[in-house]
Enzyme design. Structure first.
Site, mmCIF file in Angstrom:
data_model
loop_
_atom_site.group_PDB
_atom_site.id
_atom_site.type_symbol
_atom_site.label_atom_id
_atom_site.label_comp_id
_atom_site.label_asym_id
_atom_site.label_seq_id
_atom_site.Cartn_x
_atom_site.Cartn_y
_atom_site.Cartn_z
ATOM 1 C CE LYS A 245 -3.998 -1.796 2.570
ATOM 2 N NZ LYS A 245 -5.024 -1.572 1.537
ATOM 3 N NE ARG B 125 -11.056 -9.455 -2.365
ATOM 4 C CZ ARG B 125 -11.378 -8.538 -3.260
ATOM 5 N NH1 ARG B 125 -11.713 -8.881 -4.494
ATOM 6 N NH2 ARG B 125 -11.378 -7.266 -2.946
HETATM 7 N N1 BES Z 1 -8.258 -3.751 4.274
HETATM 8 C C1 BES Z 1 -8.367 -3.297 2.944
HETATM 9 C C2 BES Z 1 -9.621 -2.494 2.683
HETATM 10 C C3 BES Z 1 -9.565 -1.062 3.104
HETATM 11 C C4 BES Z 1 -8.889 -0.125 2.353
HETATM 12 C C5 BES Z 1 -10.261 -0.639 4.209
HETATM 13 C C6 BES Z 1 -8.887 1.196 2.728
HETATM 14 C C7 BES Z 1 -10.272 0.685 4.573
HETATM 15 C C8 BES Z 1 -9.585 1.601 3.850
HETATM 16 C C9 BES Z 1 -8.393 -4.498 1.986
HETATM 17 O O1 BES Z 1 -7.635 -5.578 2.388
HETATM 18 C C10 BES Z 1 -7.815 -4.016 0.703
HETATM 19 O O2 BES Z 1 -6.683 -3.670 0.683
HETATM 20 N N2 BES Z 1 -8.639 -4.000 -0.342
HETATM 21 C C11 BES Z 1 -8.213 -3.531 -1.608
HETATM 22 C C12 BES Z 1 -8.803 -4.435 -2.646
HETATM 23 C C13 BES Z 1 -8.261 -4.186 -4.024
HETATM 24 C C14 BES Z 1 -6.801 -4.588 -4.102
HETATM 25 C C15 BES Z 1 -9.070 -4.979 -5.027
HETATM 26 C C16 BES Z 1 -8.720 -2.101 -1.765
HETATM 27 O O3 BES Z 1 -9.836 -1.814 -1.365
HETATM 28 O O4 BES Z 1 -7.953 -1.274 -2.259
HETATM 29 MN MN MN Z 2 -5.617 -5.371 1.749
#
Ligand code: BES
Ligand code: MN
Ligand code: ZN
Length: 495
Positions: free
Chosen positions: A278, A352
């Site tokens: 990230k 997931r």
């Molecule tokens: N834990 C995150 C979701 C999230 C992101 C919650 C920002 C709160 C704020 C999840 O594991 C994630 O990283 N999801 C990705 C999915 C994507 C790679 C398809 C996302 O939402 O960017």
């Molecule tokens: Mn994630």
């Protein structure tokens, strides 16, 4: 804080402050009238001076009450003289506690169950006072070494008429169970990821079940999960030094033969994104990626405290998502416990991957329904902001039950479609399915992914990425959706 129900006449009660409502047309609430009579018309004269407009959010502290045993009165605005909406009622209560919490009072008397609120009873009103008060005084202090503003308030008496006291007492018990479940979830979530590891979460679950005869905890470790073939969950954990855990809580309050409600909470104690790392900005908030798991613990605590006549199973897959030489890589193909293979196109779509094996595991409990709650997608913030949680599911009746519970609990949800057309986006050239569905409809495709592992039972999914914590200056966990889930369970128990 200690809460009590008080049925003695308002003007005879001893406390540091009496809290009463007034309307914006300068009309006094029935409790305010009693105090007005007991103070030779003090309130009427203050209101006539226009010192308080009586709008929602207005408060005025009267800290000298001449010739009276009453020490202080807090006037709280109730808005127009008509039944309040549920949301405005909570605002009124929040204004009241926010006005007094910084003052050095140790006891207050709250008369606000005398307000008319649309479509609710005294049980509900009492419960909201407890929930909103407790929420407002929550502080995360365990990591501060200098003293923080200490809360002096220890006693809150909620007044009702004698004939409504038993209803109010039910509201008090429900309010305490929910407020304590919320506080527990908030505390776990606010803890940093170097303290709140998968192992720590597992210990918290064990400690929780130690408090109730009706609650048992089992922890599966990595070797147990290997035996079960949880190849998807374990792949997420591989890049981390912290061993993954699958926490299993079993609450037995119902008939031996009644099928359990299974609650699954994402317990990702830190989400760096893994190899699909990230951005740095705001990454600290990924300690909150275990809020689903925390809410499962909080909800089971509430259910056990209320002795609900139900069987409930809580499942919390707990892991970190970190990059290292062993980590999951984009392009890797995993075999899930269900046998389905998954192409990992983005290691940051890890929630997931831990949930799918947990859904497969849930089958062995022959669930009545399965509800999972997860901080699953940033996309839910784009779609719905930070107001409702996203709701998706394969069963209309279950989704409708959750919507009804969310309205009572003031813990809103909004349903998104889970149509088969979206499954197209999860096609993989190399495996049974891909773990991401491209940039469109991210919350829906994430739920569609999960749906592939929830085909054998009634299932709903709550995406709580926008609602489980606040960002910015008031950064902190909210404890949602503990109120919603506890209300759902209360409704099931009463059905
Ligand atoms: N834990 C995150 C979701 C999230 C992101 C919650 C920002 C709160 C704020 C999840 O594991 C994630 O990283 N999801 C990705 C999915 C994507 C790679 C398809 C996302 O939402 O960017
Ligand atoms: Mn994630
Ligand atoms: Zn995540």
């Amino acid at each position: 804080m200690n809460y009590s129900i008080e049925t003695n006449p308002l003007e005879t009660l001893k406390s540091d402050c009496l809290i009463v409502g007034i309307y914006s047309n300068q009309q006094l609430s029935s409790a305010a009238k009693i105090i007005d009579d007991a103070t030779n018309g003090l309130l009427t004269s203050i209101v006539a001076r226009d010192d308080i407009a009586g709008n929602i959010d207005d408060t005025l502290l009267l800290n000298v009450i001449p010739n009276s045993a009453i020490k202080r009165v807090l006037l709280v605005g109730l808005g127009k003289q008509k039944p309040l909406t549920a949301k405005n009622y909570r605002k009124v209560i929040a204004a009241a506690i926010n006005a007094v919490k910084k003052l050095r009072f140790t006891s207050v008397v709250v008369s606000l169950t005398d307000c008319d609120v649309e479509k609710v009873d005294v049980t509900w009103k009492t419960r909201q006072i407890v929930e909103v008060f407790d929420d407002a005084v929550y502080q995360f202090t365990v990591c501060k070494t200098k003293p923080v503003d200490e809360l002096m308030l220890t006693n809150v008496a909620i007044t009702t008429h004698e004939y409504q006291a038993s209803e109010a007492k039910i509201g008090l018990a429900q309010g305490l169970a929910i407020a304590e479940g919320v506080a527990f979830a908030k505390h776990l979530a606010d803890l940093p990821a170097n303290i709140c590891t998968p192992t720590f979460l597992a210990q918290q679950a064990l400690a929780l079940s130690g408090n109730f005869d009706t609650l048992d905890t089992t922890i599966l470790d990595v070797a147990d999960m290997e035996k079960l073939g949880m190849g998807s969950l374990l792949a997420v954990a591989r890049g981390s030094l912290e061993p993954a855990k699958l926490i299993i809580l079993e609450y037995r309050g119902g008939d031996k033969n009644s099928k359990p409600i299974v609650l699954i909470g994402k317990g990702l104690t830190f989400d760096s994104g893994g190899i699909s790392l990230k951005d740095g900005a705001g990454m600290d908030e990924m300690k909150y990626d275990m809020c689903g798991g925390a809410a499962v613990l909080g909800t089971l605590q509430a259910a056990a405290q209320l002795n609900l006549p139900l069987n409930i199973v809580g499942l919390v897959p707990a892991s970190e998502n970190m990059p290292d030489g062993c980590a999951n890589k984009p392009g890797d193909i995993l075999t899930s416990m269900s046998g389905k293979t998954i192409e990992v196109l983005n290691t940051d779509a890890e929630g997931r991957l831990i949930l799918c094996d947990t859904l497969t595991y849930a089958k062995r409990f022959q669930p009545e329904v399965v509800i999972d709650l997860a901080t699953l997608t940033g996309a839910v913030l784009v779609a719905l902001g930070r107001v409702p949680s996203g709701l998706l599911g394969n069963d209309d009746a279950l989704c409708n039950d959750l919507i009804a519970a969310s309205e009572t609990a003031n813990d809103s949800v909004w349903r998104l479609p889970l149509w088969e057309e979206y499954q197209e986006q999860l096609k993989s050239n190399f495996a049974d399915l891909a773990n991401i569905g491209g940039k469109d409809a991210g919350t829906i495709t994430a739920a569609c992914f999960l749906a592939n592992f929830a085909e054998d039972f009634r299932w709903a999914h709550l995406d709580i990425a926008g609602t489980a914590w606040r960002t910015g200056v008031t950064k902190g966990a909210t404890g949602r959706p503990v109120p919603l889930l506890t209300q759902y369970l209360l409704n099931r128990a009463n059905a």
